[in-house]
Write a protein that holds these residues in place. Structure first.
Motif, mmCIF file in Angstrom:
data_model
loop_
_atom_site.group_PDB
_atom_site.id
_atom_site.type_symbol
_atom_site.label_atom_id
_atom_site.label_comp_id
_atom_site.label_asym_id
_atom_site.label_seq_id
_atom_site.Cartn_x
_atom_site.Cartn_y
_atom_site.Cartn_z
ATOM 1 N N VAL A 225 33.719 47.447 42.132
ATOM 2 C CA VAL A 225 34.516 46.489 41.356
ATOM 3 C C VAL A 225 34.268 46.703 39.863
ATOM 4 O O VAL A 225 35.205 46.776 39.060
ATOM 5 N N LEU B 46 36.950 47.604 36.940
ATOM 6 C CA LEU B 46 37.236 46.697 35.822
ATOM 7 C C LEU B 46 36.908 47.365 34.486
ATOM 8 O O LEU B 46 37.626 47.195 33.498
ATOM 9 N N ARG C 3 42.136 38.469 36.450
ATOM 10 C CA ARG C 3 41.465 37.769 37.547
ATOM 11 C C ARG C 3 41.418 38.710 38.747
ATOM 12 O O ARG C 3 42.358 39.465 38.992
ATOM 13 N N HIS C 4 40.313 38.696 39.498
ATOM 14 C CA HIS C 4 40.272 39.598 40.652
ATOM 15 C C HIS C 4 39.605 38.934 41.854
ATOM 16 O O HIS C 4 38.825 37.994 41.697
ATOM 17 N N SER D 71 47.190 39.359 39.302
ATOM 18 C CA SER D 71 45.757 39.390 39.590
ATOM 19 C C SER D 71 45.513 40.625 40.445
ATOM 20 O O SER D 71 46.436 41.119 41.094
ATOM 21 N N ILE D 72 44.282 41.078 40.464
ATOM 22 C CA ILE D 72 43.942 42.225 41.312
ATOM 23 C C ILE D 72 43.288 41.724 42.594
ATOM 24 O O ILE D 72 42.450 40.817 42.560
#
Ligand code: GTP
Ligand code: MG
Length: 204
Positions: free
Chosen positions: A156, A160, A172-173, A138-139
């Motif tokens: 963001v 992305l 997922r972030h 995940s980020i």
């Protein structure tokens, strides 16, 4: 999830010497100075559990911390600081790539990205490498307190969108700040529900 206990267990540079039990673990990786160790302290609510520094290159080893006596957080050294080499494998220290390739207990790696910056090649290459090796990640965007709140979403989305040029789906972030504890509940909630899924699978 309530953090009742958080204890340092062991540091080493050899994945075969990491704890032998099969508790689920979550590792933190990213450029030097991005805030990996600070995030561990923020999540556990322990100021000095993981060692932090204003200078890059502070964390040098694989560090295991046991949480609530039933899962691990793993602090790792950063990449992109020590030296730049032509082959990707050499950009990341061998014992770090070994850790990701061999550590079966690893459930999810959190790849930390400083939210202030444009996407950097080394991080994109690292995520590519994780994808090719089938390692779930995940980020975590860090240092959100350093941006004006109304620009966070733009940063963001830019990030992305860059990932979506190469990936079918964005990972997922989470957006975090270790100074304000932004993102703490979301990350702990994700870990808690993942641990529950793992336990349910193991008991079925
Ligand atoms: P290495 O171990 O060297 O790879 O670095 P690291 O990724 O573990 O970074 P570390 O947690 O040591 O933090 C580096 C610097 O960034 C320190 O000066 C921290 O105080 C600062 N820092 C980390 N997270 C945040 C954050 O969310 N907000 C702000 N303002 N500073 C942060
Ligand atoms: Mg560190």
């Amino acid at each position: 999830m309530l953090i009742k206990t958080a204890e340092f267990i062991v540091s080493n540079s050899d994945v075969t010497k990491c704890p032998k039990d099969i508790l689920p673990e979550y590792a933190f990786i990213g450029r030097s100075n991005v805030g990996k160790s600070s995030l561990i302290n923020m999540l556990t609510n322990h100021k000095n559990l993981a060692k932090t520094s204003g200078k890059p290159g502070k964390t040098q080893l694989i560090n295991h911390f046991i949480i609530n006596k039933n899962w691990y957080l793993v602090d790792l050294p950063g990449y992109g600081y020590a030296r730049v080499s032509k082959s990707l494998k050499n950009k990341f220290q061998k014992f770090i790539t070994d850790y990701f390739e061999k550590r079966l207990q690893l459930v999810n790696a959190f790849v930390l990205i400083d939210i202030r910056h444009e996407p950097q090649k080394i991080d994109l290459e690292f995520m590519q490498w994780m994808g090719e090796h089938g390692i779930p990640f995940s980020i975590v965007f860090t240092k959100a307190d350093k941006l004006k709140p109304n620009t966070i979403e733009d940063h963001v989305n830019t990030y992305l969108n860059e990932l979506l040029t190469n990936w079918e789906e964005a990972p997922r972030h989470f957006v975090t700040s270790s100074t304000s504890a932004l993102g703490r509940e979301d990350i702990l909630q994700f870990i808690d529900s993942t641990n529950k899924e793992i336990n349910a699978l193991r008991n079925s």
